[in-house]
Design a protein around this motif. Structure first.
Motif: not given
Length: 257
Positions: A220-230
């Motif tokens: 799942a993406p980060a809980a805060d919706g800020s997952d810009d890992h890629d």
């Protein structure tokens, strides 16, 4: 700054004076036309900023716009420079070329998020407008303390900005596809991983099968919706390449004294 002998497109792009004006100020000017076009594009995308729609919003005829923008292609250039905005907030160094160039890249990403239509405009040539030059200056300033020559510095900022643009376009397209399917991005990735895990034959595609057999698409993406890992991962790879170029440019890097 004098507008003498400069092309009309640059005169309008830089808002240079063209001589004394008599009488009342014109009700329509470049800034008003471009500001209206950008507002329409922000609301409805680039297709919402056609000349007829801009003219209708301003209460004028489409032909009257050409006195201020020259052509549709010139309007694209004017909108692009307006949309970029100024890069003056990047003037203060954050502690070395890598931190500054990273901040420069992430600031561009935020510009594209505010104005997604910018990435749909054709690239008509090198930076020419005042805001585009401001961003160029900020990128070059980030590399000021390195031993890279001017051509290499220009190459670096072109590669980094190109990565940001394409990274945003890909993410935007994926997001749009997810919305069209009525799913969020997590669901799309999970469905993709599960479907391909059933289809990919380990005998023919051993490494791909290992990938689809992992849990990477279930995360799942980060809980805060800020997952810009890629995006971040790719940006750091690009910056690693810049670091290698900077190291090669140091005196003695080729084994000489």
């Amino acid at each position: 700054m004098s507008s003498e002998k400069l092309p009309d497109q640059l005169v309008r792009l830089w808002r240079l004076p063209t001589g004394p004006r008599l009488g009342r100020p014109a009700e329509l000017d470049v800034d008003r036309v471009v500001g209206t076009a950008v507002a329409l594009a922000d609301r409805a995308g680039l297709h919402g900023a056609t000349l007829p729609k801009i003219a209708a919003a301003l209460g004028v005829t489409p032909m009257s716009l050409y006195r201020h923008i020259g052509s549709k292609d010139e309007l694209n250039d004017l909108m692009a420079d307006h949309g970029l905005g100024s890069a003056t907030e990047l003037a203060v160094s954050q502690g070395g070329w890598r931190a500054d160039l990273r901040r420069w890249a992430l600031a561009q990403l935020e510009v594209f998020r505010r104005h997604p239509w910018l990435t749909q405009l054709p690239i008509s040539g090198p930076p020419r407008g005042p805001n585009a030059i401001d961003w160029m200056d900020a990128g070059l300033r980030a590399l000021r303390g390195t031993k890279l020559d001017s051509a290499s510095k220009v190459g670096v900022i072109m590669v980094v900005s190109g990565y940001v643009r394409q990274g945003f376009v890909l993410a935007h397209q994926l997001e749009h596809g997810s919305r069209a399917a009525g799913l969020d991005q997590t669901q799309v990735e999970q469905n993709y991983g599960r479907d391909l895990a059933r289809l990919v034959d380990p005998g023919r595609y051993p490494d791909a099968a290992q990938l689809f057999g992992s849990t990477i698409f279930e995360e799942a993406p980060a809980a805060d919706g800020s997952d810009d890992h890629d995006f971040t991962f790719g940006l750091e790879l690009v910056l690693d390449g810049v670091a290698a170029a900077i190291l090669d440019a140091e005196p003695g890097a080729d084994g000489s004294a």
